[in-house]
Design an enzyme around this catalytic site. Structure first.
Site, PDB file in Angstrom:
ATOM      1  N   ASP A  76      70.587   3.885  -4.070  1.00 26.82           N
ATOM      2  CA  ASP A  76      72.010   4.115  -3.835  1.00 26.82           C
ATOM      3  C   ASP A  76      72.026   5.320  -2.915  1.00 26.82           C
ATOM      4  O   ASP A  76      71.931   6.465  -3.368  1.00 26.82           O
ATOM      5  CB  ASP A  76      72.748   4.431  -5.142  1.00 26.82           C
ATOM      6  CG  ASP A  76      74.243   4.520  -4.889  1.00 26.82           C
ATOM      7  OD1 ASP A  76      74.626   4.947  -3.775  1.00 26.82           O
ATOM      8  OD2 ASP A  76      75.033   4.161  -5.771  1.00 26.82           O
ATOM      9  N   HIS A  77      72.096   5.053  -1.615  1.00 25.21           N
ATOM     10  CA  HIS A  77      71.816   6.137  -0.662  1.00 25.21           C
ATOM     11  C   HIS A  77      72.824   7.291  -0.762  1.00 25.21           C
ATOM     12  O   HIS A  77      72.561   8.382  -0.306  1.00 25.21           O
ATOM     13  CB  HIS A  77      71.709   5.606   0.771  1.00 25.21           C
ATOM     14  CG  HIS A  77      73.016   5.209   1.365  1.00 25.21           C
ATOM     15  ND1 HIS A  77      73.565   3.981   1.177  1.00 25.21           N
ATOM     16  CD2 HIS A  77      73.888   5.888   2.136  1.00 25.21           C
ATOM     17  CE1 HIS A  77      74.711   3.916   1.815  1.00 25.21           C
ATOM     18  NE2 HIS A  77      74.939   5.064   2.399  1.00 25.21           N
TER      19      HIS A  77
ATOM     20  N   HIS B 287      78.222   3.346  -5.349  1.00 25.89           N
ATOM     21  CA  HIS B 287      78.509   4.723  -4.897  1.00 25.89           C
ATOM     22  C   HIS B 287      79.615   5.403  -5.714  1.00 25.89           C
ATOM     23  O   HIS B 287      79.481   6.546  -6.134  1.00 25.89           O
ATOM     24  CB  HIS B 287      78.961   4.748  -3.434  1.00 25.89           C
ATOM     25  CG  HIS B 287      78.045   4.051  -2.484  1.00 25.89           C
ATOM     26  ND1 HIS B 287      76.689   3.982  -2.665  1.00 25.89           N
ATOM     27  CD2 HIS B 287      78.292   3.403  -1.317  1.00 25.89           C
ATOM     28  CE1 HIS B 287      76.149   3.307  -1.660  1.00 25.89           C
ATOM     29  NE2 HIS B 287      77.098   2.952  -0.839  1.00 25.89           N
TER      30      HIS B 287
END
Ligand SMILES: NC(=O)c1ccc[n+]([C@@H]2O[C@H](COP(=O)([O-])OP(=O)(O)OC[C@H]3O[C@@H](n4cnc5c(N)ncnc54)[C@H](OP(=O)(O)O)[C@@H]3O)[C@@H](O)[C@H]2O)c1
Length: 512
Positions: A186-187, A249
């Site tokens: 989950d960048h 996110h």
């Protein structure tokens, strides 16, 4: 970032000719090479279906690095990286391609493939996750268990598209890899200001004592994009804003804002606290979903003066699509810290501007002395600006100069780049390095994924049961009226992003 023996590994990217690889992964590797953080024995193998030679592949990668790298493109750095890049052509389903990969690794590393540290990065559509993992195991390329040499696997989001598919996928992967070997991306977690949340909360004596229902009125999280679906229409049309951003996110950001102090900075301890937040979210039924959510889809409009097409006219999108490009959600966290404090989350595409911000809004001060003057004033706020122009602002009330008492909100801004410089690692640079180091702090655990899907599944079910009237917001606007109604019925308003005071300074610095 320091070079370490952990970075002496073979990184195999499945989906090596795709958008993610060219826009994010390869530029991130270039940035790591720029900082001398890639070991001399590091090699990256691009695995994809199209036929091409090493040289053709390297040239394509160089073009994308020139376009997308944050660091200056220098010939000597590129030459060092270029020699580490290789291309391996195969179908994901073709077992023989994996046997050839095994021999290829031996050839380029000069040692038996089983003796090499390996990272398998699945930058491919999730429909291929199972077959790739299966073939890796059968071909003896990956071993279950955390030992040396290490074998790790990285999954891009989305991890499944509901709880059932995510659980099935997790079971399948679990047959080939232990949880410590699995890195679910989950960048957002690797964004500098997101990492800063724990420091802000737990390394400062002035925020944590106020961080609860006694002082906080509500929390808002906005992740807005001005872009549409670009070339990802066919993927996005199946996912929508709820699955593409809210499930991962947004819920991750909410967990970091709401979590309790972890026992240590150890990845498992931090994740445990985040899972507790997700499990503490007040449950809601399918019937209640319409009270706590809003959705939207953009129609035609204008972005920065330019005409923007409606979602349904975007490439890869169905003309009769009911996919939402905007989602808003009100959550309550049922624990002692947050009782009665709503969390409002909203995300969407083709909105007025690209911005990701967290607003922690404090309650009105006790009505003494300035009672009359504060009647129409704004509430105190702590604003974490994740992107762009990363920083933290504190909004409080101040007296306007003059004989009369007039009160106005003012903001004190901390500019991250002004203080620490422009070269903070990009999210993917940090994530790739962490996988090689075996540090999974910035990745999501199965518990987080599982509990997020549980919540999102209920919303999906409710939304599928009722066709919305789409489009309901103009491209370039602030989103649908339904989202305003969601928060306004509680007597609150969405906070519209404001440029921080250091905006002009940054703009001038970037022009230099
Ligand atoms: N792009 C982004 O910004 C982004 C952001 C977050 C997450 N993700 C996720 O990352 C993954 C990849 O996304 P993407 O946008 O890079 O996809 P993409 O541009 O469609 O690229 C897909 C890649 O997979 C390869 N491929 C497809 N089918 C194959 C097959 N049967 N055998 C071998 N190779 C095959 C393609 O190779 P050929 O070109 O040779 O066909 C290409 O390299 C997806 O799971 C996506 O959800 C992407």
């Amino acid at each position: 970032m320091q070079q370490s023996n952990h970075n002496a590994c073979i990184l195999v990217i499945f989906g090596a000719t795709g958008d993610l690889t060219s826009r994010k992964l390869m530029p991130a590797l270039y940035d790591l090479e720029f900082k001398n953080a890639l070991h001399g024995h590091f090699r990256v193998i691009g695995f994809a279906r199209r036929k091409k030679t090493n040289e053709e592949y390297r040239k394509e990668i160089f073009d994308s690095i020139k376009k997308f790298s944050k660091m200056k493109v220098k010939n000597d750095v590129w030459e060092r990286l270029r020699d580490k890049i290789h291309y391996h052509q195969s179908e994901f389903r073709d077992f023989d391609g994996y046997m050839r990969l095994d021999r290829f690794i031996e050839k380029i590393s000069g040692q038996k493939s089983k003796n090499c540290n390996k990272v398998f990065y699945l930058a491919a559509s999730s429909e291929f996750f199972e077959v790739i993992v299966d073939n890796l195991k059968k071909a003896g390329l990956a071993f279950k268990g955390s030992r040396e040499p290490y074998h790790r696997v990285v999954f891009e989001k989305p991890f499944g598209n509901n709880l059932k598919s995510a659980a099935k996928l997790n079971d399948i992967i679990g047959k080939s890899f232990d949880e410590e070997q699995i890195f679910r991306i989950d960048h957002y977690l690797a964004k500098e200001l997101v990492q800063n949340l724990l420091v802000l909360r737990f390394a400062n004596s002035m925020f944590e004592p106020l961080w609860n229902y006694k002082y906080i009125d509500h929390v808002q999280i906005t992740v807005a994009e001005d872009l549409g679906v670009e070339k990802r229409g066919s993927y996005y049309d199946k996912a929508g804003a709820l699955h593409d951003v809210m499930q991962n996110h947004m819920l991750q950001l909410a967990s970091l804002v709401a979590m309790e102090l972890p026992v240590s900075l150890n990845a498992a301890d931090i994740k445990e606290e985040k899972v507790k937040v997700l499990r503490s979210i007040e449950p809601f039924s399918v019937k209640e979903v319409h009270n706590i959510t809003a959705r939207g889809q953009y129609g035609e409009g204008k972005i920065s003066g330019k005409k923007a097409a409606a979602y349904k006219d975007e490439e890869g999108v169905g003309k009769k699509s009911y996919t939402e490009t905007f989602a808003a959600l009100k959550l309550k966290i049922d624990n002692l810290r947050w009782t009665g404090v709503p969390f409002y989350l909203r995300t969407g595409k083709r909105l007025r501007e690209r911005v990701a911000e967290i607003y922690v809004v404090f309650k009105q001060s006790t009505p003494v002395l300035f009672h009359e003057h504060l009647k129409n004033s704004e509430l105190n706020m702590l604003i974490v600006r994740i992107q762009p122009e990363e920083g933290i602002s504190l909004q409080f009330n101040a007296k306007v100069p003059g004989a009369k008492i007039l009160i106005e909100p003012v903001r004190m801004d901390f500019c991250h780049e002004c203080k620490f410089g422009p070269n903070t690692p990009e999210a993917y640079e940090r994530l790739l390095n962490d996988v090689m180091l075996g540090d999974s702090t910035l990745f999501t655990s199965w518990g987080e994924v599982e509990n997020s899907w549980k919540l999102i599944d209920t919303i999906t079910k409710a939304w599928q049961g009722k066709k919305p009237k789409f489009p309901n917001y103009e491209a370039g606007s602030c989103g649908p009226r339904e989202a305003d109604a969601l928060i306004e019925k509680d007597g609150r308003k969405w906070i519209e992003p404001q440029k921080p005071s250091y905006s002009v300074l940054l703009e001038n610095n970037h022009k230099k």
